[in-house]
Write a protein that holds these residues in place. Sequence first.
Motif, short mmCIF file in Angstrom:
data_model
loop_
_atom_site.label_atom_id
_atom_site.label_comp_id
_atom_site.label_asym_id
_atom_site.label_seq_id
_atom_site.Cartn_x
_atom_site.Cartn_y
_atom_site.Cartn_z
N TRP A 1142 -3.68 -44.40 46.63
CA TRP A 1142 -4.31 -44.88 48.06
C TRP A 1142 -4.56 -46.34 47.85
O TRP A 1142 -4.47 -47.15 48.62
CB TRP A 1142 -5.61 -43.95 48.43
CG TRP A 1142 -5.26 -42.51 48.51
CD1 TRP A 1142 -4.40 -41.86 48.91
CD2 TRP A 1142 -6.42 -41.42 48.14
NE1 TRP A 1142 -4.35 -40.58 48.85
CE2 TRP A 1142 -5.65 -40.07 48.42
CE3 TRP A 1142 -7.65 -41.74 47.77
CZ2 TRP A 1142 -6.35 -39.07 48.15
CZ3 TRP A 1142 -8.33 -40.06 47.65
CH2 TRP A 1142 -7.70 -38.99 47.71
N GLU A 1143 -5.10 -46.76 47.05
CA GLU A 1143 -5.41 -48.05 46.57
C GLU A 1143 -4.30 -48.90 46.66
O GLU A 1143 -4.48 -49.94 47.42
CB GLU A 1143 -6.05 -48.13 45.25
CG GLU A 1143 -6.65 -49.77 45.09
CD GLU A 1143 -7.18 -49.78 43.74
OE1 GLU A 1143 -8.50 -50.29 43.46
OE2 GLU A 1143 -6.80 -49.08 42.58
N TRP A 1144 -3.16 -48.73 46.00
CA TRP A 1144 -1.99 -49.33 46.02
C TRP A 1144 -1.31 -49.40 47.47
O TRP A 1144 -0.87 -50.43 47.82
CB TRP A 1144 -1.07 -49.00 45.19
CG TRP A 1144 0.50 -49.33 45.24
CD1 TRP A 1144 1.43 -49.08 45.44
CD2 TRP A 1144 0.70 -50.80 45.11
NE1 TRP A 1144 2.38 -49.82 45.43
CE2 TRP A 1144 2.10 -50.95 45.46
CE3 TRP A 1144 -0.12 -51.86 45.02
CZ2 TRP A 1144 2.50 -52.29 45.55
CZ3 TRP A 1144 0.47 -53.27 44.87
CH2 TRP A 1144 1.93 -53.45 45.08
N LYS A 1147 -3.47 -51.87 49.20
CA LYS A 1147 -3.00 -53.32 48.93
C LYS A 1147 -1.66 -53.73 49.38
O LYS A 1147 -1.50 -54.73 50.01
CB LYS A 1147 -3.07 -53.60 47.36
CG LYS A 1147 -4.63 -53.45 46.85
CD LYS A 1147 -4.72 -53.61 45.05
CE LYS A 1147 -5.70 -54.08 44.71
NZ LYS A 1147 -5.72 -54.13 43.16
N LYS A 1148 -0.50 -53.00 49.20
CA LYS A 1148 0.65 -53.08 49.44
C LYS A 1148 0.88 -53.41 50.92
O LYS A 1148 1.48 -54.35 51.46
CB LYS A 1148 1.67 -51.91 49.06
CG LYS A 1148 2.89 -52.18 49.39
CD LYS A 1148 3.96 -50.83 49.17
CE LYS A 1148 5.25 -51.08 49.29
NZ LYS A 1148 6.05 -49.85 49.11
N HIS A 1149 0.01 -52.53 52.03
CA HIS A 1149 0.29 -52.95 53.23
C HIS A 1149 -0.42 -54.33 53.57
O HIS A 1149 0.12 -54.90 54.37
CB HIS A 1149 -0.79 -51.74 54.07
CG HIS A 1149 -0.72 -51.86 55.37
ND1 HIS A 1149 0.42 -51.49 56.34
CD2 HIS A 1149 -1.74 -52.45 56.30
CE1 HIS A 1149 0.08 -51.68 57.51
NE2 HIS A 1149 -1.11 -52.59 57.62
N LEU A 1510 9.86 -58.83 46.09
CA LEU A 1510 10.18 -58.08 44.55
C LEU A 1510 8.83 -57.49 44.32
O LEU A 1510 8.88 -56.52 43.69
CB LEU A 1510 10.77 -59.40 43.80
CG LEU A 1510 12.37 -59.61 44.24
CD1 LEU A 1510 12.61 -60.49 43.18
CD2 LEU A 1510 13.08 -58.24 43.96
N GLY A 1511 7.84 -58.38 44.31
CA GLY A 1511 6.53 -57.96 43.41
C GLY A 1511 5.94 -56.57 43.87
O GLY A 1511 6.04 -55.54 43.13
N PRO A 1512 5.78 -56.17 45.20
CA PRO A 1512 5.49 -54.81 45.63
C PRO A 1512 6.27 -53.63 45.25
O PRO A 1512 5.93 -52.54 44.80
CB PRO A 1512 5.18 -54.99 47.12
CG PRO A 1512 4.90 -56.40 47.14
CD PRO A 1512 5.59 -57.09 46.21
N GLU A 1684 -0.58 -57.15 39.37
CA GLU A 1684 -1.14 -56.20 40.04
C GLU A 1684 -1.56 -54.79 38.97
O GLU A 1684 -2.20 -54.30 39.42
CB GLU A 1684 -0.15 -55.90 41.15
CG GLU A 1684 -0.71 -54.43 42.08
CD GLU A 1684 -2.13 -54.81 42.66
OE1 GLU A 1684 -2.63 -53.51 42.65
OE2 GLU A 1684 -2.41 -55.81 43.13
N LEU A 1685 -0.46 -54.68 38.22
CA LEU A 1685 -0.63 -53.45 37.53
C LEU A 1685 -1.61 -53.79 36.50
O LEU A 1685 -2.35 -52.89 36.07
CB LEU A 1685 0.91 -53.24 36.54
CG LEU A 1685 1.85 -52.75 37.44
CD1 LEU A 1685 3.05 -52.60 36.62
CD2 LEU A 1685 1.44 -51.20 38.15
#
Length: 1842
Positions: A1142-1144, A1147-1149, A1510-1512, A1684-1685
């Motif tokens: 859920w957290e990712w 963040k991605k959004h 590319l990152g997400p 991010e990871l």
Amino acid sequence: MEDPNKSSGIQNEDKEDETDGHIRFTDVGPHSVRLEWGDPDVTANAQQKFQIEWKNEETDCTKTTHTNHFEIKQLSPGTRYNFTVVAIEDNSKKSFSASVCTAIPAPDNFEYISEDATTVRLNWTSPRKIDPSLYKFQVIMYENGEKTESMTVKSNVNSIVMIDLLPATEYKATIITKLNNDKLSEPAVLIIHTKPLPPENLQIKNEASSVYLKWTDPIIDGKIRHVFRVIWSSEANAMESLTEKAEITVSSLKPGTEYSFSVRTLVELNSTKLESSPVKISHRTSITMESLLRDLGLQNHLKNKLNLKSVLELRKPSDVVETAHSLRSLQWLFLRKLMMVNSSARIIKCASNCNPETCEKSTNIDEDQKGIHPLDLITALFHCADPFLQQEMALKMSVCQFSVPLLLPNCDTNECTLMLWALRDITKQFRSHSLEDDSLEESSIVLTDLPLISFVRLGKSSMSKSELLNKLLSNRQHHHDTFFHKELENGNIPRKISNGLVEMSWYLPGGEKSNDKFKEPVAVANLRGDISDFMVQFTFLSQTSSAVFLFCDDLESNQTFLESLRIRSKLVLVCTTDSANLGDNLTQKFKPYSEILRDRNMNEFKFAETLQETVVDILADSAKMSIEKMSKIAPDLGIIVDENNTICQNAKKRADLITQDITNIPEYKMKELSLQDKIWKEISKLEKEMCRLKAKKQNIEHYKSELKCQIQKLKRQQGSNDIRETIYQFISGLSCSPDEQLYFVKWMKINLDNLTRKHLSRLDEQYRDACKNVTEDNEHLRDLEKEIASSSLGVQHFMRELSQLYESTHSQKNSKYTAMKKLPEICAQLMLTGFPLELIDGDASNIPLTWIRDVLMALNKLTSPHNRIRVVTVLGVQSTGKSTLLNTMFGVQFAVSSGRCTRGAFMLLISVSEEFRSELQCDYILVIDTEGLKSLELSKLADSYEHDNELTTVVVGLSDLTIVNIAMENAIEMKDTLQIVVHAFLRMKEVGKRPCCHFVHQNTAGVAVHRNTLKERKILLQQLDEMTQAAARMEKIGDNKKFTDILDYNIDKNNWYIPALWLGVPPMAPVSTSYSEEASKLKDSILNLFKEPKVPAQNFLEFEEWIRSLWKAVQFENFIFSFRNSLVAEAYSNLCAKFNIWEWAFKKHMIGWYTKSETKISNLGVMSVRSRKAFNVDRVVADLKHGATNEFDKQEKRLLDQIEQYFEREVEHVHYVENYKEDFLNSARSLRRETETDLRNKLENAVLIQKGIEKVELIKQNQRDTMKEKVLNLISACKNTKNLSDRQLNEEFKKMWDDIVKQFSLSALPSYDVGKETYRFLYSNLETKGGAVREMLSDISSLDQCGTVPFCATTVKMNIFKKLKNSLWSTQWTKKPNFIQLSCERIINESTVLILSKTSAKSDYNADIQELLCFIDKKLEDCKDTEINPEIEAALKIHICGIAARAFQKMHDDYIQSNDPLKSLERYREQWLADFKDLYYQRDQCQNKAEMCAMKCFAPAVMEYIQKRLGPDIVDEMLTGERGLDFSTRSFFQFAILKQLLQEDDFNNISEYVQNYEKFVTEWISEKIIEHFSKDDAFLELELKHLSTIVNQLKTVTESEKTMTNNICNFVTNVFAFLDKELVIPIDTLSGTLALNNSDPAEFADCFTSSIDKMHQTLEDKLRSVRDVKAKLTRLSVNRPQEELFSRVFGCGKMCPFCRTPCEAGGKKHTEHFASIHRPEGIGKSKWNDTRKLVSNICSSLVASEGSFRSKDTGYQWHPNKEYRQIYPDWRIQPDTSIEATDFWKYIFAKYNKEFAKRCNAVPADIPADWYRISVHQANKCLDDAFLLNSHKNKDDDNITK
């Protein structure tokens, strides 16, 4: 069929056309004729008339009519008439003639009725419309065509009887109407079949469910084929059957039912079946066992016996407890109440199913009685029960003070059975008057020699024998109906199968002379029925009884029978009579021992006293006999003895073989059951010490290894002992067939209980004597007390020995283990039958975890998939009736004793019926019975409170519901007990369980007790609140203020008031009905709670995990902080994994939203410049921020809702992590705050950059416009001069260019020295840190030279006073430099990342050094545990600022270089020259400009688009790919790293992981990304995906804009405008490319479309040309996936304050830090001061030990290890649950001990020898166990399978 005209004699005589004029007769009757003429379809004229004439020999009549039809009446029957019709019209005539004969009707409805085989009655009805005086009837009979008889009768006769016919013969009968003139009608014909002869001499023979019918065949002629129809019927139904024989057996009849039987002869004659008259007979079938069982629904159980498991099975509670809905539910209601020892069990009703109106009309009393006599029900149930249920029923009946069956009759076989086995479980306590006052005798009732007084009846008696017996047995204070009699409910229902039943009961004195009716115990037998019908039973009683009381009122009628009796025992004659001489006359020939005559005026109580006196007189001199001795007499009389079967006797022999030689129980246990004695207790003690580490040792790990060696040695010693022959025999008994196994276990229990009672009785007597002897020394008393305590011997001790044997062989896996492998399954099968298993060994205070685990695993396997359980536990002070309460509630049989025979806890399974499972949401109820708390035996021991606390904690933790039993007379003990219970509930709340609790107040009285005790309940709650606060303080938890904070408790619903158990004074008192009913209500309340569970039921494997984890935790003194449960850990891990997803997503959004917003901001200035319109950047940004707030609100709500829904859904084990819910909600809110702050800062930064760019771009645009104008002017001037060469054009262009540059007088953008500004900010930050720091700052000549070499904290100059202080505290500083260096390096790395993020932006330097210094200060604050002095702080900041100054200076210089207007203009000089020449030569620029626009303007923007996205995608792939599990939670991330370190076996990597964790993790993540995306061109696939996406969007927009504009610049700008959230417009390149463009807009658009394809291919080739994933990853300037990871798995970044292990807790706002595995402190460079050896202690061992620690946080004062949370309250360091828990780091440390020492400049550690024996496999297993990976993998596999 004949013509009707002919049959009526009709003739037409008209000569004219018949169609028009003939006469037609439409109706010819006996007295009238209807005729018509002419055309029937034409109506006659009004002018027309007809003259009608009719005549015969006697009459002639004429009539006139205007119609063409006419009816003539008053004619004579059977007479011919002539008719003439003359038509008159216009004076013309036309005639028609015809004749007809009137009818003679035949009789109607001609039929016959067979009255018997030779007689028929013929019936008919007279013909209508004919005068009866004119005719008569003639009947003629024919047989085979021959006339046999003729009869003529008058017209008023309508029937006739024909007699003397032949049976079963066909006749033809005719009947005609005969007129007086002999004219005849047509005959009516009837075929007649006479009946066959009926059967004769019908006879019937009756059986219970069938009858035999026989009769005489009436047909002698064998040639006549015939059969018989037999019909039988009752009120309910009717059936029939055909038979060729003159007999039949009718079966499947209902016994005791009135049937009507009829038999008929059937003959088939000419295809017609003939049936004789019935021969009838009625009969009532007799009553049998089977019929009654069928009514009760028990017929199948006569062979397939009911067992205890099925009876105790939990079923849906009946709506009406006292009433069964049908006979079939009657037995279950009775058994349910009996198992709950409800004394009203026999008083049950069966609801009537008949209509009330029908019932009122019924006159048959028996038919109206719906139900069954209770004795019939009891007899039926004993016949249908297996031997073990019989025992339980007899025991419960005895407790209820019901009489029990001694001789059980079978009315089908006329046999009876002596119920010896059924009564073996009954034990009785009594106090004879011949014994000492304080002596109490307790023994098995079947083994006790007692005088037997029997009561029988001969003929009818006016006295109720049973009622009289009840008066005889009841004490004066309380009457109880031991024997059921007719005055009780359903007592008037006739008995069907219980006649011949001999019941038995006992009178047992209580030792009170004023109350006891008999001084000695006496057995009483009661024969149901007349002795003349049951001579076998009577003979048995006469041979076994001391006296027989014979009730008989009609002595004269029964005199012969009485005189024939030969009775060994004393016979007492009891009769009611008005004649005093009747008895005297009888005694002349028949002399009884005594007579009791009662006249009709004698009072019942007076008569009972007379009877009592007679019994007392007989008992003074009477023989005694036990039931077991009676069993020797029974077979001689043809009486079956229930236990005389092969299986039972074989089991008895096996049990006797084991128990026969036991004389001294303590000695026997020492010798034969040695495994559970000293060694097991010593192992238990050592295991507890290994957890608590109370010995104050410096090297804890050495001490733990010593303990481990001692334990292993003891276990080897256990395993080395040969299995005793006794145990072999016991195992053999358990391994036989299921039936024999159960008999064996029961015989063992019976034998051992008898032995224990005898042994304890002898010891109690010695103890009483010793207490009376005042000179007796205390030592002897203590020895006796110990012997008494160890003199308990039961099946549980043998099972305990098996558990120890299994444990010892399992650990060694020797040959004995093979023989033991099946034991858990055998034990599991026993548990399924209701056998209680010892959970906690109370003698050793330990749990055999391996044994319990394997038994529960076997249970799980045997019951799967129906293996869900709920757990109910009872707790309370010793001897307050806990076991009795459970036994009453569930009908089970836990050991009940007023003293402590065994200790610990036992668990027992109760199955749930199939139809109740879905409602109850479980398959079994597991009931745990515990030893009493606050026991006298333990009160003298120092650890008694601890023992009770441990026991309570375990069982409460295992329970779904806990019953706290409180006896009202033990108020003092109650308070201590509640304190213990509150501790347990508090602990459960902290570890994620929230069990329910009911308080049961026993021995309460009063109708309104619940209402009257409201005040007491409030006081109790107040006390519970106080105890909760006290317990919270003791457990060091401060947020629990009330009892209701730790569990759900309702002051009204959770308190139960149960009256006293006994209704009167034992031993003759029955169980109080109120006690049983209140216990039943409590049970129903518990079941109702389970119907609406707050947590799902667990299976046996989960239950085993709770046992293991709870027991391990209680072995530590600090329970809450030592608890570790794999189910809880797995639930927490699942929650973390979900939250990370859920957290990712959150963040991605927001990353996507920000990327588009930033692109839009970047394009604002460009659009402003291109459109010449000023965009208000601040307003746009304000709108974006508002949009961001809305987006954050929406996404935060979604995230919070997901967390809430996760806890609301029935996710497996989610209730275990309820305590962490708030942590994750806070983490979600914190995530929003952090992300929002970061995003707002980025937006602000983007705005600042954009504002700077916008100013410069305006200057550039003005320059470009001026340059464009000058170039166009130059072209016009040059065109006036013809044929200029290239050289000339170049020269002209150069002149123009130089002039314009001079005109602009452009100066470069201002540049300044970032280093000096950085120094100024640095000095301002450090100037208050002291003189030494200012001296260091003054020594800096330039920051450019700082930070160029690695930072070293040890080389920093130190203040002289600090040096002195450090020398004084040298023992604390041995490891500090290492921590300081590590902390500094971490801050440097984090600062470098921040600097990189700042310099990666394409903006100018903007006082970023201030933000950097604030960042460093914050990081220094986080290093509180590491004392960084001002000098080191200054050196660190100088080092970082030197790095920053160089980086920011380069950033500033690059910005000047790329954005200076003059330099920007110079960069495009050649482009301007080329465009100038093209325009001069008028060359087409369309294709060239389109390609330049695509490659120079759009291609860079497309590449930037790909880079941002590319990152997400990389993060997504890493989270869902093959390495997804590694990144799912921080724990699994740790597991993956440690697993790789173990596989690589590289010390350098291990050292880097330990010393530079952040750097190692960052590089490890990058390596995994590179490794993953290097396979199968995965990185390239992502790039190409985004390339195709944006190119397709570009093509779509281009196509839509082709026809929308007539200007090339506008066309390109519009394309960008549509993609302003995707692509950033490179304004310089765009303006330079399109400045001088004379192309056609439409043609340019077409060329641009084709150029996009070329650009697509070029970019794809470019991407494919670079295969280095690492290089590509490095070039990602935004949304870097490795960062991010890292943020995802690094978490809060906190480390264990002892061993520096990183925290693994989920979310960033967790309230507690924890790690799965801690490591030896020496790995973190800790060493002993005196020896400089590395420290091998592990903090997870230290926190459980008695040692102390000191550090800066303790002020360098010693602090107890166990109290570490006082110093580090936010860390939870769980003690090792096993010696293998830290095998991974032990293996690493042992293998690289020297390397670690060398790295730390220390001496290698003293490592326990067993660490060197740890294998790689064991280290791997340690990781799997610690991180619960096996269970997680299994779950993943299950999901994949699904």
